[in-house]
Design a protein around this motif. Structure first.
Motif, mmCIF file in Angstrom:
data_model
loop_
_atom_site.group_PDB
_atom_site.id
_atom_site.type_symbol
_atom_site.label_atom_id
_atom_site.label_comp_id
_atom_site.label_asym_id
_atom_site.label_seq_id
_atom_site.Cartn_x
_atom_site.Cartn_y
_atom_site.Cartn_z
ATOM 1 N N PRO A 1 0.836 -1.200 0.000
ATOM 2 C CA PRO A 1 0.000 0.000 0.000
ATOM 3 C C PRO A 1 0.876 1.257 0.000
ATOM 4 N N VAL A 2 0.397 2.301 -0.654
ATOM 5 C CA VAL A 2 1.172 3.538 -0.790
ATOM 6 C C VAL A 2 0.372 4.715 -0.251
ATOM 7 N N THR A 3 1.035 5.495 0.598
ATOM 8 C CA THR A 3 0.490 6.767 1.067
ATOM 9 C C THR A 3 1.528 7.842 0.755
ATOM 10 N N LEU A 4 1.130 9.077 0.852
ATOM 11 C CA LEU A 4 2.065 10.174 0.617
ATOM 12 C C LEU A 4 3.225 10.089 1.611
ATOM 13 N N GLU A 5 2.921 9.713 2.840
ATOM 14 C CA GLU A 5 3.953 9.614 3.872
ATOM 15 C C GLU A 5 4.979 8.529 3.534
ATOM 16 N N SER A 6 4.536 7.441 2.921
ATOM 17 C CA SER A 6 5.459 6.351 2.591
ATOM 18 C C SER A 6 6.403 6.719 1.453
ATOM 19 N N LEU A 7 6.115 7.822 0.767
ATOM 20 C CA LEU A 7 6.944 8.260 -0.365
ATOM 21 C C LEU A 7 7.934 9.358 0.017
ATOM 22 N N GLU A 8 7.907 9.774 1.274
ATOM 23 C CA GLU A 8 8.783 10.864 1.725
ATOM 24 C C GLU A 8 10.229 10.569 1.355
ATOM 25 N N GLY A 9 10.883 11.540 0.747
ATOM 26 C CA GLY A 9 12.277 11.397 0.358
ATOM 27 C C GLY A 9 12.479 10.812 -1.035
ATOM 28 N N LYS A 10 11.401 10.409 -1.687
ATOM 29 C CA LYS A 10 11.484 9.826 -3.032
ATOM 30 C C LYS A 10 10.996 10.830 -4.072
ATOM 31 N N VAL A 11 11.568 10.736 -5.260
ATOM 32 C CA VAL A 11 11.033 11.438 -6.420
ATOM 33 C C VAL A 11 10.059 10.458 -7.061
ATOM 34 N N VAL A 12 8.842 10.906 -7.300
ATOM 35 C CA VAL A 12 7.763 10.021 -7.716
ATOM 36 C C VAL A 12 7.227 10.434 -9.080
ATOM 37 N N LEU A 13 7.060 9.447 -9.945
ATOM 38 C CA LEU A 13 6.317 9.638 -11.192
ATOM 39 C C LEU A 13 5.091 8.741 -11.073
ATOM 40 N N MET A 14 3.914 9.358 -10.976
ATOM 41 C CA MET A 14 2.661 8.625 -10.824
ATOM 42 C C MET A 14 1.824 8.820 -12.076
ATOM 43 N N ASN A 15 1.434 7.690 -12.670
ATOM 44 C CA ASN A 15 0.646 7.708 -13.898
ATOM 45 C C ASN A 15 -0.719 7.087 -13.628
ATOM 46 N N LEU A 16 -1.769 7.888 -13.823
ATOM 47 C CA LEU A 16 -3.152 7.425 -13.704
ATOM 48 C C LEU A 16 -3.642 7.112 -15.107
ATOM 49 N N TRP A 17 -4.075 5.870 -15.336
ATOM 50 C CA TRP A 17 -4.409 5.426 -16.681
ATOM 51 C C TRP A 17 -5.499 4.357 -16.623
ATOM 52 N N GLY A 18 -6.015 3.988 -17.784
ATOM 53 C CA GLY A 18 -7.008 2.921 -17.850
ATOM 54 C C GLY A 18 -6.772 2.042 -19.063
ATOM 55 N N THR A 19 -7.073 0.769 -18.923
ATOM 56 C CA THR A 19 -6.914 -0.165 -20.037
ATOM 57 C C THR A 19 -7.862 0.195 -21.185
ATOM 58 N N TRP A 20 -8.922 0.891 -20.906
ATOM 59 C CA TRP A 20 -9.959 1.276 -21.860
ATOM 60 C C TRP A 20 -9.615 2.570 -22.612
ATOM 61 N N CYS A 21 -8.524 3.215 -22.249
ATOM 62 C CA CYS A 21 -8.180 4.559 -22.731
ATOM 63 C C CYS A 21 -7.122 4.483 -23.839
#
Length: 172
Positions: free
Chosen positions: A21-41
């Motif tokens: 599971p991922v929360t904003l707090e668990s990402l502290e200190g990391k550079v994050v690339l988050m991609n929101l996508w759909g198989t239908w798109c």
């Protein structure tokens, strides 16, 4: 829009692969690339293989986190259906990273509020710096976006850190 603002939250659950599971707090200190996508798109399907290559080049950097978030079209989503569709697509594409779900739409709502975009455009990609501040947002997909995303990620990884840079050449 939204650049420089802290993302209000992230609440992701593993959908496919070995994720935690991922929360904003668990990402502290990391550079994050988050991609929101759909198989239908359609645009998401064009972007996905390009982001797979970007993730592969940056995977070895311990300060980088790639979050691939599969999104359904309905609210509430059927997580079992979303898992089946996402597993099939990930296998077809040969994806070797965890893929997450946003079952309560908390992450999508946070991104939409931060980006001032209530349309919920897919795909949407967000780059966060080590403090959780938004440093880049892309809505929709245009060829070459992934090169700009990678340049931004590499720049953020190099800011004030002695950690090794990502393996492989960066896009120019």
């Amino acid at each position: 829009p939204g650049a420089g603002r802290r993302l209000p939250g992230i609440d992701l659950l593993p959908l496919v692969g070995n994720g935690e599971p991922v929360t904003l707090e668990s990402l502290e200190g990391k550079v994050v690339l988050m991609n929101l996508w759909g198989t239908w798109c359609g645009p998401c399907r064009r972007e996905f293989p390009r982001l797979m290559k970007l993730e592969e080049r940056l995977r070895g950097n311990p300060d980088f986190k790639f979050l691939s978030v599969s999104c359904g079209q309905e609210s509430p989503e059927s997580i079992p259906d979303l898992r089946l569709q996402t597993e099939a697509y990930a296998a077809e594409m040969g994806a070797k990273f965890p893929i997450y779900a946003d079952p309560f739409w908390q992450t999508r709502k946070a991104v939409a509020a931060t980006a001032y975009d209530s349309r919920g455009t897919m795909p949407t990609t967000v780059v966060l710096d080590r403090t959780g501040k938004v440093r880049g947002i892309w809505t929709g997909y245009a060829g070459g976006d992934e090169r700009v995303m990678e340049e931004l990620v590499l720049e953020l990884l190099s800011e004030g850190q002695t950690a090794p840079s990502a393996s492989g050449p960066s896009a120019t």
